[in-house]
Design an enzyme around this catalytic site. Structure first.
Site, PDB file in Angstrom:
ATOM      1  CB  SER A 141       3.861  75.892 -75.727  1.00 19.21           C
ATOM      2  OG  SER A 141       3.304  77.160 -75.438  1.00 19.21           O
ATOM      3  CE1 TYR A 154       3.142  73.934 -70.602  1.00 11.62           C
ATOM      4  CE2 TYR A 154       3.291  76.193 -71.399  1.00 11.62           C
ATOM      5  CZ  TYR A 154       2.823  74.900 -71.541  1.00 11.62           C
ATOM      6  OH  TYR A 154       2.041  74.567 -72.628  1.00 11.62           O
ATOM      7  CE  LYS A 158       4.282  72.172 -73.482  1.00  6.17           C
ATOM      8  NZ  LYS A 158       3.768  70.932 -74.081  1.00  6.17           N
TER       9      LYS A 158
HETATM   10  P1  NAP Z   1      -6.602  69.938 -72.376  1.00  3.76           P
HETATM   11  O1  NAP Z   1      -7.683  70.298 -73.325  1.00  3.76           O
HETATM   12  O2  NAP Z   1      -6.738  70.355 -70.965  1.00  3.76           O
HETATM   13  O3  NAP Z   1      -6.411  68.363 -72.442  1.00  3.76           O
HETATM   14  C1  NAP Z   1      -5.407  67.767 -71.703  1.00  3.76           C
HETATM   15  C2  NAP Z   1      -5.400  66.261 -71.985  1.00  3.76           C
HETATM   16  O4  NAP Z   1      -4.234  65.736 -71.375  1.00  3.76           O
HETATM   17  C3  NAP Z   1      -6.565  65.520 -71.390  1.00  3.76           C
HETATM   18  O5  NAP Z   1      -6.980  64.512 -72.300  1.00  3.76           O
HETATM   19  C4  NAP Z   1      -5.991  64.916 -70.102  1.00  3.76           C
HETATM   20  O6  NAP Z   1      -6.777  63.788 -69.763  1.00  3.76           O
HETATM   21  C5  NAP Z   1      -4.576  64.601 -70.570  1.00  3.76           C
HETATM   22  N1  NAP Z   1      -3.503  64.528 -69.588  1.00  3.76           N
HETATM   23  C6  NAP Z   1      -3.178  65.407 -68.622  1.00  3.76           C
HETATM   24  N2  NAP Z   1      -2.089  65.005 -67.957  1.00  3.76           N
HETATM   25  C7  NAP Z   1      -1.690  63.835 -68.529  1.00  3.76           C
HETATM   26  C8  NAP Z   1      -0.637  62.925 -68.275  1.00  3.76           C
HETATM   27  N3  NAP Z   1       0.249  63.122 -67.291  1.00  3.76           N
HETATM   28  N4  NAP Z   1      -0.546  61.831 -69.058  1.00  3.76           N
HETATM   29  C9  NAP Z   1      -1.410  61.614 -70.049  1.00  3.76           C
HETATM   30  N5  NAP Z   1      -2.450  62.424 -70.332  1.00  3.76           N
HETATM   31  C10 NAP Z   1      -2.583  63.520 -69.563  1.00  3.76           C
HETATM   32  O7  NAP Z   1      -5.166  70.497 -72.862  1.00  3.76           O
HETATM   33  P2  NAP Z   1      -4.645  71.075 -74.261  1.00  3.76           P
HETATM   34  O8  NAP Z   1      -4.721  72.546 -74.205  1.00  3.76           O
HETATM   35  O9  NAP Z   1      -5.237  70.358 -75.393  1.00  3.76           O
HETATM   36  O10 NAP Z   1      -3.084  70.739 -74.124  1.00  3.76           O
HETATM   37  C11 NAP Z   1      -2.453  69.741 -74.877  1.00  3.76           C
HETATM   38  C12 NAP Z   1      -1.014  70.129 -75.112  1.00  3.76           C
HETATM   39  O11 NAP Z   1      -0.951  71.379 -75.782  1.00  3.76           O
HETATM   40  C13 NAP Z   1      -0.154  70.283 -73.862  1.00  3.76           C
HETATM   41  O12 NAP Z   1       1.114  69.719 -74.093  1.00  3.76           O
HETATM   42  C14 NAP Z   1      -0.005  71.785 -73.701  1.00  3.76           C
HETATM   43  O13 NAP Z   1       1.180  72.137 -73.047  1.00  3.76           O
HETATM   44  C15 NAP Z   1      -0.011  72.211 -75.154  1.00  3.76           C
HETATM   45  N6  NAP Z   1      -0.367  73.606 -75.364  1.00  3.76           N
HETATM   46  C16 NAP Z   1      -1.625  74.069 -75.080  1.00  3.76           C
HETATM   47  C17 NAP Z   1      -1.920  75.409 -75.312  1.00  3.76           C
HETATM   48  C18 NAP Z   1      -3.280  76.001 -75.042  1.00  3.76           C
HETATM   49  O14 NAP Z   1      -3.423  77.241 -75.105  1.00  3.76           O
HETATM   50  N7  NAP Z   1      -4.311  75.201 -74.763  1.00  3.76           N
HETATM   51  C19 NAP Z   1      -0.933  76.268 -75.815  1.00  3.76           C
HETATM   52  C20 NAP Z   1       0.326  75.767 -76.084  1.00  3.76           C
HETATM   53  C21 NAP Z   1       0.601  74.426 -75.866  1.00  3.76           C
HETATM   54  P3  NAP Z   1      -6.738  63.094 -68.287  1.00  3.76           P
HETATM   55  O15 NAP Z   1      -7.182  64.136 -67.311  1.00  3.76           O
HETATM   56  O16 NAP Z   1      -7.690  61.925 -68.397  1.00  3.76           O
HETATM   57  O17 NAP Z   1      -5.323  62.663 -68.103  1.00  3.76           O
END
Ligand code: NAP
Length: 250
Positions: A141, A154, A158
């Site tokens: 991130s 968090y 990261k």
């Molecule tokens: P998202 O749309 O909320 O999707 C999260 C996914 O993770 C879902 O498929 C969820 O499905 C699964 N999940 C949650 N906990 C889990 C676990 N313990 N084991 C396996 N699967 C799990 O989230 P996203 O924004 O795409 O985030 C994905 C990654 O990007 C994360 O690592 C996050 O830190 C990073 N990120 C996101 C942002 C942002 O702004 N969105 C920014 C920087 C980094 P289930 O509920 O079925 O498990």
């Protein structure tokens, strides 16, 4: 460009992970998606298949060892091996000051965001070695570069992924396995909904982004596909930011 490649993705039934799975599959990869909930897995797989893509799924909570082992075993059963791993799972169990972060939240941050990624790489690496190499993308991130309130803990987890990318890239290069990292900025997903659902807060955040808007999960997917492709054959140990110019505001 990824024709016939076998890809395993964690946390890939929604958001960035699902967008990455779709993009890898559109480039010809066979994808194994996963996340904690079976109904999410079923929905993601049927959605991808409805688009004519080669997708399979299995539940996997990355914090659980037997789930990680089952994920990799399923990929080997389906595809005969693994060429690509996208380690995308991340949690943020604490909002507030670093010193207020309870031990249980630190444990979860370490287990899900960092330890699970390293252990999964350990499980896929022998299979990649058998195939003559592979490509791994860890999802960090922008918060990893400058951890700060209210998501400092968090952010620190990261930051660890930035280091893990470098360390693994060095150790796995002799096996022809490349390890790179994606550092998304503010991307409109469920995970970040607290930041963008309320108009006032979203506008504040957008002021800090040179492009003046939040990103979409699909805008992260192309970077993942590129890093896994032959075009990135000489790239390892790198982190690519996808953040609309978060540090470029005049
Ligand atoms: P998202 O749309 O909320 O999707 C999260 C996914 O993770 C879902 O498929 C969820 O499905 C699964 N999940 C949650 N906990 C889990 C676990 N313990 N084991 C396996 N699967 C799990 O989230 P996203 O924004 O795409 O985030 C994905 C990654 O990007 C994360 O690592 C996050 O830190 C990073 N990120 C996101 C942002 C942002 O702004 N969105 C920014 C920087 C980094 P289930 O509920 O079925 O498990």
């Amino acid at each position: 460009m990824l024709s016939g490649k076998a890809a395993v993705l964690t946390a890939s039934t929604r958001g960035i992970g699902l967008a990455a799975a779709r993009r890898l599959a559109r480039h010809g990869a066979r994808v194994l998606v996963s996340s904690r909930r079976q109904d999410h897995v079923d929905e993601a797989v049927s959605g991808l298949r409805a688009e004519g893509l080669e997708a399979w799924g299995i539940p996997c909570h990355v914090g659980r060892g037997p789930d990680r082992e089952a994920l990799v075993a399923e990929a080997v059963r389906l595809f005969g091996g693994v060429d690509i791993l996208v380690s995308n799972a991340g949690v943020n169990p604490h909002a507030g000051g670093i010193l207020d972060c309870p031990e249980s939240a630190w444990d979860k941050l370490w287990e899900v965001n960092v330890k699970a990624a390293a252990l999964l790489v350990g499980l896929v690496a022998p299979h990649m070695e058998k195939r003559g190499g592979g490509s791994i993308v860890l999802v960090s991130s922008v918060a990893g570069y400058r951890p700060s309130f209210p998501i400092g803990a968090y952010g620190v987890s990261k930051t660890a992924l930035l280091g893990l990318t470098k360390a693994l890239a060095g150790e796995l290069a002799p096996l022809r396995i490349r390890v790179n990292c994606l550092a998304p900025g503010f991307i409109k997903t469920n995970f970040s909904s607290v930041l963008w659902e309320e108009d006032g807060l979203r506008r504040e955040l957008e002021k800090g982004v040179a492009m003046g808007r939040l990103g979409e999960a699909e805008e992260c997917a192309g970077v993942v596909a590129f890093l896994c492709s032959p075009d990135a054959a000489y790239i390892t140990g790198e982190t690519v930011g996808v953040n609309g110019g978060i540090d470029c505001r005049l």
